[in-house]
Write a protein that holds these residues in place. Structure first.
Motif, PDB file in Angstrom:
ATOM      1  N   GLU A   1       2.700  10.314  -9.796  1.00 12.80           N
ATOM      2  CA  GLU A   1       1.978  10.508 -11.057  1.00 12.80           C
ATOM      3  C   GLU A   1       1.165  11.802 -11.005  1.00 12.80           C
ATOM      4  O   GLU A   1       1.113  12.570 -11.974  1.00 12.80           O
ATOM      5  CB  GLU A   1       1.056   9.320 -11.319  1.00 12.80           C
ATOM      6  N   LYS A   2       0.586  12.073  -9.858  1.00 12.88           N
ATOM      7  CA  LYS A   2      -0.248  13.263  -9.684  1.00 12.88           C
ATOM      8  C   LYS A   2       0.561  14.547  -9.827  1.00 12.88           C
ATOM      9  O   LYS A   2       0.085  15.533 -10.407  1.00 12.88           O
ATOM     10  CB  LYS A   2      -0.917  13.205  -8.312  1.00 12.88           C
TER      11      LYS A   2
ATOM     12  N   THR B   1       2.763  -3.972 -11.586  1.00 10.93           N
ATOM     13  CA  THR B   1       2.391  -2.560 -11.640  1.00 10.93           C
ATOM     14  C   THR B   1       3.546  -1.730 -12.175  1.00 10.93           C
ATOM     15  O   THR B   1       4.707  -1.968 -11.833  1.00 10.93           O
ATOM     16  CB  THR B   1       2.036  -2.040 -10.214  1.00 10.93           C
TER      17      THR B   1
ATOM     18  N   THR C   1       5.880   1.082 -11.843  1.00 12.69           N
ATOM     19  CA  THR C   1       6.314   1.772 -10.636  1.00 12.69           C
ATOM     20  C   THR C   1       7.553   2.623 -10.896  1.00 12.69           C
ATOM     21  O   THR C   1       8.344   2.318 -11.798  1.00 12.69           O
ATOM     22  CB  THR C   1       6.613   0.775  -9.501  1.00 12.69           C
TER      23      THR C   1
ATOM     24  N   LYS D   1       1.934   1.821  -3.535  1.00 11.52           N
ATOM     25  CA  LYS D   1       0.805   2.324  -4.332  1.00 11.52           C
ATOM     26  C   LYS D   1       0.587   3.806  -4.092  1.00 11.52           C
ATOM     27  O   LYS D   1       0.380   4.589  -5.031  1.00 11.52           O
ATOM     28  CB  LYS D   1      -0.470   1.548  -3.984  1.00 11.52           C
ATOM     29  N   LEU D   2       0.633   4.205  -2.821  1.00  9.52           N
ATOM     30  CA  LEU D   2       0.393   5.605  -2.472  1.00  9.52           C
ATOM     31  C   LEU D   2       1.455   6.523  -3.076  1.00  9.52           C
ATOM     32  O   LEU D   2       1.143   7.596  -3.601  1.00  9.52           O
ATOM     33  CB  LEU D   2       0.365   5.765  -0.951  1.00  9.52           C
TER      34      LEU D   2
ATOM     35  N   ASP E   1       3.479   5.860  -5.741  1.00 14.80           N
ATOM     36  CA  ASP E   1       3.364   5.878  -7.200  1.00 14.80           C
ATOM     37  C   ASP E   1       2.210   6.768  -7.641  1.00 14.80           C
ATOM     38  O   ASP E   1       2.318   7.524  -8.615  1.00 14.80           O
ATOM     39  CB  ASP E   1       3.174   4.455  -7.733  1.00 14.80           C
ATOM     40  N   SER E   2       1.098   6.702  -6.929  1.00 17.72           N
ATOM     41  CA  SER E   2      -0.059   7.539  -7.246  1.00 17.72           C
ATOM     42  C   SER E   2       0.270   9.014  -7.069  1.00 17.72           C
ATOM     43  O   SER E   2      -0.081   9.858  -7.907  1.00 17.72           O
ATOM     44  CB  SER E   2      -1.243   7.142  -6.355  1.00 17.72           C
ATOM     45  N   TYR E   3       0.989   9.331  -5.983  1.00 19.29           N
ATOM     46  CA  TYR E   3       1.341  10.724  -5.699  1.00 19.29           C
ATOM     47  C   TYR E   3       2.314  11.266  -6.738  1.00 19.29           C
ATOM     48  O   TYR E   3       2.172  12.391  -7.223  1.00 19.29           O
ATOM     49  CB  TYR E   3       1.948  10.824  -4.305  1.00 19.29           C
TER      50      TYR E   3
ATOM     51  N   ASN F   1       3.577  14.948 -11.293  1.00 24.15           N
ATOM     52  CA  ASN F   1       4.648  14.746 -12.270  1.00 24.15           C
ATOM     53  C   ASN F   1       5.113  16.028 -12.942  1.00 24.15           C
ATOM     54  O   ASN F   1       6.308  16.210 -13.196  1.00 24.15           O
ATOM     55  CB  ASN F   1       4.201  13.742 -13.330  1.00 24.15           C
TER      56      ASN F   1
ATOM     57  N   ASN G   1       0.820  -1.208   0.000  1.00 26.25           N
ATOM     58  CA  ASN G   1       0.000   0.000   0.000  1.00 26.25           C
ATOM     59  C   ASN G   1       0.856   1.260   0.000  1.00 26.25           C
ATOM     60  O   ASN G   1       0.508   2.259  -0.641  1.00 26.25           O
ATOM     61  CB  ASN G   1      -0.944   0.004   1.198  1.00 26.25           C
TER      62      ASN G   1
END
Length: 300
Positions: free
Chosen positions: A194-195, A225, A227, A187-188, A190-192, A197, A184
């Motif tokens: 991308e947000k 995934t 990453t 995931k958090l 990688d999501s951040y 970037n 998790n």
């Protein structure tokens, strides 16, 4: 010459200091001078030394080691450069000028150089012993002297870890605990990333692992995934033994499991006595906070 000048000389830099978006090395030097002379100046010097007296002074190595910080005194005639080995008794720099100027700044220059030379000397010993692994320092630096400390590591033949909290993502045990697990946390992040970037460049993304199960979780996540992960830190997988040796079998197993998919970094129980064996385990990097948090100055 007017005396020892404390402006940074870029011409004397064999190795440039690490970059930092807000760090002002010149301001740090001015602060060091200001805290020494205060608002009155060197009252002892003014009382005892004629104002117009000129002298010649020498930089003398009182211990064997690696010299660092040459660029802190640009008007000195140096016979050595940053990263050179000096032996006890060697005169490696000469300056001529007004006595007041030389005496006023000599302790500040020596304080910087002795600390940096101590770090460079220890780094050189660790880097040589760690080969083929590369030695890194950490963020355990003196407040206000981070770029100076990390610069000394480079001069000693080491590499720099992250400069601060801003230039590298490093997921550690507290982040993993709050995120309720390695997967998790990944995931958090990688999501951040991308947000944001378009607004932030991240040089490296590293996760700290403590068990083989955590490593397996990381590898499973990465296999399924996309990453930004680039490095896996293997924390405290070097086990000290009662006889003073270390057991690196767990570390070797982890490196074999990762199998070159990511850079690897060993951390924990790293000393000059253990770093050679750790370096033979196959890890890419070995990080040591002691390079900068337990500095033994080189006496000059």
């Amino acid at each position: 010459m007017a005396g020892v000048e404390t402006r940074i000389s870029f011409e004397l830099m064999v190795i440039k200091p690490p970059s930092h978006p807000t760090y002002d090395l010149t301001a740090i030097i001015k602060l060091a001078l200001s805290e020494d002379v205060g608002d009155q100046g060197d009252v002892t010097c003014m009382a005892t030394i004629p104002d117009d007296m000129e002298v010649e002074a020498h930089f003398l190595a009182k211990e064997d080691g690696i010299i660092a910080g040459i660029a802190f005194a640009e008007t000195v005639e140096w016979s050595q450069k940053d990263g050179d080995y000096v032996h006890k008794g060697l005169k490696f720099g000469k300056v001529h000028g007004r006595a007041h100027n030389i005496v006023r700044v000599e302790r500040v220059v020596l304080n910087f150089m002795q600390r940096m030379s101590g770090i460079a000397t220890q780094t050189k010993a660790m880097a040589d012993a760690a080969h083929p692994a590369l030695i890194l320092e950490m963020r355990k630096t003196a407040p206000g002297l981070r770029s100076v400390d990390k610069w000394a590591v480079l001069i000693g033949g080491g590499r720099n870890h992250r400069m601060g909290l801003f230039d590298m993502v490093l997921i550690k045990d507290n982040h993993i605990s709050i995120a309720e697990g390695v997967t998790n946390a990944l995931k958090l992040v990688d999501s951040y990333l991308e947000k944001i970037n378009l607004r932030m460049e991240v040089e490296c993304f590293c996760i700290e692992t403590r068990t083989m199960e955590e490593i397996k979780d990381v590898l499973e996540y990465a296999s399924k995934t996309k990453t930004s992960l680039t490095r896996i830190m293997l924390d405290n997988m070097v086990v000290p033994l009662d006889n003073g040796d270390v057991d690196v079998s767990m570390l070797k197993e982890a490196v074999e499991l990762i199998n070159g998919k990511f850079e690897t970094e060993a951390s924990g129980n790293v000393t000059l006595e253990t770093v050679h064996e750790i370096g033979q385990s196959g890890v890419t990097y070995i990080s040591s906070g002691a390079l900068t948090h337990s500095v033994k100055a080189l006496v000059l």
